[in-house]
Write an enzyme that holds these catalytic residues in place. Structure first.
Site, PDB file in Angstrom:
ATOM      1  N   GLU A 120      81.657 -17.617  23.798  1.00 19.44           N
ATOM      2  CA  GLU A 120      81.149 -16.879  22.640  1.00 19.44           C
ATOM      3  C   GLU A 120      81.032 -17.773  21.404  1.00 19.44           C
ATOM      4  OE1 GLU A 120      83.700 -13.368  22.405  1.00 19.44           O
ATOM      5  OE2 GLU A 120      82.364 -12.355  23.810  1.00 19.44           O
ATOM      6  N   ASP A 142      85.283  -7.128  30.299  1.00 20.92           N
ATOM      7  CA  ASP A 142      85.869  -7.234  28.960  1.00 20.92           C
ATOM      8  C   ASP A 142      86.582  -5.947  28.557  1.00 20.92           C
ATOM      9  OD1 ASP A 142      86.540  -8.234  26.533  1.00 20.92           O
ATOM     10  OD2 ASP A 142      84.542  -8.111  25.651  1.00 20.92           O
ATOM     11  N   GLU A 180      89.618  -1.609  21.460  1.00 19.52           N
ATOM     12  CA  GLU A 180      88.253  -2.016  21.111  1.00 19.52           C
ATOM     13  C   GLU A 180      87.205  -1.134  21.792  1.00 19.52           C
ATOM     14  OE1 GLU A 180      87.374  -6.105  22.105  1.00 19.52           O
ATOM     15  OE2 GLU A 180      85.227  -5.854  21.751  1.00 19.52           O
TER      16      GLU A 180
HETATM   17  C1  GCV Z   1      88.173 -12.520  20.009  1.00 19.16           C
HETATM   18  C2  GCV Z   1      85.281  -9.585  23.238  1.00 19.16           C
HETATM   19  C3  GCV Z   1      85.480  -9.093  21.831  1.00 19.16           C
HETATM   20  C4  GCV Z   1      85.573 -10.250  20.850  1.00 19.16           C
HETATM   21  C5  GCV Z   1      86.718 -11.153  21.304  1.00 19.16           C
HETATM   22  C6  GCV Z   1      86.393 -11.627  22.723  1.00 19.16           C
HETATM   23  C7  GCV Z   1      87.492 -12.497  23.293  1.00 19.16           C
HETATM   24  O1  GCV Z   1      84.028 -10.164  23.390  1.00 19.16           O
HETATM   25  O2  GCV Z   1      84.431  -8.256  21.497  1.00 19.16           O
HETATM   26  O3  GCV Z   1      85.831  -9.735  19.574  1.00 19.16           O
HETATM   27  O4  GCV Z   1      86.866 -12.244  20.432  1.00 19.16           O
HETATM   28  O5  GCV Z   1      86.283 -10.503  23.564  1.00 19.16           O
HETATM   29  O6  GCV Z   1      88.300 -11.970  24.026  1.00 19.16           O
HETATM   30  O7  GCV Z   1      87.523 -13.676  22.995  1.00 19.16           O
END
Ligand code: GCV
Length: 728
Positions: free
Chosen positions: A315, A388, A416
């Site tokens: 990411e 996720d 989340e």
């Molecule tokens: C910390 C998901 C979440 C992100 C998070 C990522 C991760 O994509 O939406 O906010 O980033 O996981 O676990 O690194």
């Protein structure tokens, strides 16, 4: 004129009724509430079993244990309990002895050496003893931290009204690493945090030591959490500068007596951004020297520093692949720097690139070939599922697939994808579903829990007065710790809920029974109104709060809900079998058989693994379309059932403050469940072309209305904080 006697009567009645109706409880005390036991018989039993405490609190940890015990006993027993420090002295009837055989001659006199040898460094025993013609209870361990854990467990027994008659408890943690991962930024916003700002006030640290830090440590120690990663995995390099190391060191000093080691998330480009080097290539000698020097510096601030957590090449985060190196190259360079200090590297396996390959296959493809290529002090941290943190997904195929690499299981405590801190969702059943899933990697009976060395939980803690936003979200922090301690035991969700309710709300059997039913049902209820039948990631883009199954505008295909549900006129679901992406192949052959055949695949996973025709019959006997409607409607009805349960508890002795809070939050949850149901069914109906169930509550808006709902973020807080709904 009012008669003085009637005034007295009013006073008398208010004195009797007020505590029941208006007693305020802001939730700050979490489950560490030590109010006087209100059952006179039990109070009597406890008072005669604990007449005094013998403790040799020579170390900061024993001091913390003695303090906790004193606060707990004084409160629960409603009287001052005497604490004595005499090493050789009197043992009276009902003396509670706490200590290790090395720190306490009395404990040595018990001659429990054989049993103690099994306890390791963190385990404890709580037992009845007989010594010098006296009897009582002893809390013993090999180490001071074992004593603190034992003390917390003993207080839990009292808080949950257990009998002390024939105590014989031996408790040893199942996992070595039990860590909270904070996704806290240095400006105090919290990525995916829904309970205010970060509890770590970086501006006033290191000089200002908020008493909340100690309470945080007490709460963690009470459930056996022994590590804390202070900052987000999307890490700012600033965390490694001297000013910030001093701040982390101040926190480490506060946490140390409670057995909590501090870890930091690091940015892989740090040698460039704060080190001034032209590269962060992990095989470059100057980069390696920089990490060594930096790590030495960290240990000069924090002598028992735990190590680094790293999100690399994921990411948008930098990593070794920026330099054509592998994840092993990157992890090993950092591991070499930490090894002389016994520090560890926790390297995250949450990686996926923009590619035509099914996103859920990518972490396995990347890391499986690296098994055995990491240094001994590297652990790979794997999310519970391959996608996720969805309301439901299968376990990650990496569990059991890399036998030469120690694994941390990463769970998300913060909600989340589960309604933030607005929805009551008890996550222990989700955590247990993963822990006990059979990987079959060493034959039948190889659960995920047998393939891991530690557990990390993405924290749901903020500076809200009640720490977690929703009063019930505290239960997920609690359950994470308790499950990490007992990872291999099964069917713990009910037991843990029972404990938490009794400590947090009430021991009243009616309250315990009702809340337990609500909590145990709540995860499945959320799955029903959000992502039933194996659907996944159909939440709104980026914020992940409400439904947006129609969304297809993200810059990457695998960030779009349409990528995940694959609805078309024929049916719904992602074919991950041999006729599709074949993600199934990454599992052990015996595990695959559970899902491989569409006809046999359990309904709750079928759309994860298969594209199912709208008129295909599921195990329930209903067609896919009928079952989808059934699930979404059941989800909403079940939230309404939770509301009724809660309403019935208004005069049950639950304090009015938390009762009102939860009542209002359940209203939001009900409204959101209706939103999810209406939006998803109206959208999927455009493919199924079938009616909603006759006689059922009909959507009060059109699909266009739901598609155009705008969610608003406060500027600069993307991914942190709660979006606001704005009608079109
Ligand atoms: C910390 C998901 C979440 C992100 C998070 C990522 C991760 O994509 O939406 O906010 O980033 O996981 O676990 O690194």
């Amino acid at each position: 004129m009012t008669h003085p006697r009637s005034i007295l009567l009013v006073f008398f009645l208010s004195a009797c009724l007020l505590p029941r109706l208006t007693r305020a409880e802001d939730g700050y005390r979490l489950w560490l509430r030590y109010d006087r036991i209100d059952d006179p018989r039990l109070l009597q039993e406890y008072r005669s079993s604990i007449r005094g405490v013998l403790v040799y609190d020579k170390s900061p940890t024993l001091h913390a244990a003695a303090n906790e015990l004193k606060n707990g006993l004084d409160g629960l027993l409603g009287q001052q309990i005497s604490f004595m420090n005499n090493v050789f002295g009197w043992v009276g009837r009902g003396a509670l002895i706490i200590g290790t055989p090395t720190s306490s001659p009395l404990v040595a006199d018990l001659h429990w050496t054989d049993n103690l040898s099994r306890l390791g460094n963190e385990g404890f025993m709580i037992r009845r003893y007989k010594l010098k013609d006296q009897s009582g209870i002893a809390i013993v361990a090999n180490t001071d931290i074992g004593i603190l854990y034992g003390v917390c467990h003993f207080l839990r027994l009292l808080q949950t009204h257990q009998s002390l008659e024939s105590l014989d408890i031996t408790s040893i943690p199942a996992l070595h690493y039990r860590v909270l991962d904070h996704w806290d930024n240095l400006n105090r916003t919290v990525e995916r945090g829904y309970a205010g700002l970060s509890i770590f006030d970086w501006w006033t640290l290191p000089l200002y030591k908020d008493s909340r830090y100690t309470d945080y440590a007490r709460a963690n120690a009470s459930v056996g959490i022994n590590g804390s990663v202070l900052n987000s995995v999307n890490a700012s390099p600033i965390i490694l500068t001297p000013a910030w190391l001093a701040k982390s060191a101040a926190l480490a000093d506060i946490f140390r007596p409670y057995g909590i080691r501090v870890y930091l998330s690091v940015n892989f480009s740090s040698p460039m951004t704060i080190g001034g080097l032209p590269t962060a290539d992990p095989l470059d000698p100057a980069v390696q020297a920089w990490w060594k020097k930096k790590v030495d510096e960290i240990y000069s601030y924090i002598p028992d520093f735990g190590g680094f957590l790293v999100k690399a090449n994921s990411e948008g985060q930098p990593g070794p692949q920026n330099y054509g190196r592998s994840h092993a190259d990157g992890a090993n360079t950092l591991a070499d720097a930490l090894a002389p200090h016994q520090g560890i590297i926790i390297w995250r396996a949450f990686v996926y690139n923009e590619s035509s390959e099914d996103r859920v296959k990518q972490a396995y493809d990347e890391f499986k070939p690296l098994d055995g290529k990491f240094r001994n002090n590297v652990l790979l941290q794997v999310k519970n599922g391959p996608l996720d943190f969805q309301p439901r997904e299968p376990f990650s195929p990496l569990f059991g697939a890399v036998p030469n690499t120690p694994l941390m299981l990463e769970m998300q405590i913060t909600q989340e994808y589960l309604g933030f801190s607005n929805h009551l969702v008890y996550l222990a059943p989700l955590f247990e579903e993963c822990l006990h899933a059979d990987t079959y990697t060493k034959g039948k009976g190889t659960p995920v829990s047998a393939t891991i060395t530690g557990m990390a939980g993405v924290a749901n803690i903020g500076n809200d007065i009640n720490w977690c936003g929703h009063p019930f979200a505290q239960a997920n922090w609690y359950a994470f710790g308790r499950l990490a301690w007992c990872a291999s035991a099964t069917n713990l969700s009910a037991l843990i809920a029972d404990e938490w309710i009794r400590q947090t709300f009430s021991n009243n059997p009616g309250v315990v029974d009702t809340l337990k039913k609500m909590m145990l049902a709540s995860r499945e209820i959320a799955v029903d109104y959000m992502t039933p039948l194996g659907l996944a990631h159909i939440m709104g883009y980026s914020h992940h709060y409400g439904p947006a199954p129609w969304y297809d505008k993200a810059s990457r295909a695998d960030w779009n809900p349409v990528y995940f549900h694959r609805a078309d006129s024929a049916g719904l679901g992602f074919d991950r079998t041999a006729t599709g992406s074949n993600a199934l192949e990454q599992y052990a052959p015996a595990a695959r058989t559970l899902w491989a055949d569409k006809k046999d695949c359990p309904d709750n996973a079928v759309l994860w693994w298969h594209h199912v025709g709208w008129n295909d019959r599921l195990h329930s006997g209903r067609t896919l379309w009928e079952e989808l409607c059934h699930k979404y409607y059941t989800g909403v009805d079940s939230v309404r059932w939770m509301q009724k349960c809660w309403d019935a508890l208004q005069l049950s002795g639950i304090d009015n403050q938390r009762w009102q809070q939860v009542k209002m939050l359940l209203c939001i949850q009900q409204q959101d469940a209706v939103w999810w149901r209406n939006a998803c069914l109206l959208y999927f109906q455009t493919f199924s072309r079938q009616p909603l169930p006759a006689g059922a509550e009909q959507p009060d808006h059109t699909l266009a209305y739901y598609e155009n709902l705008q969610l608003y973020y406060a500027p600069g807080t993307a991914n942190s904080g709660v979006p606001q709904k704005i009608n079109p």
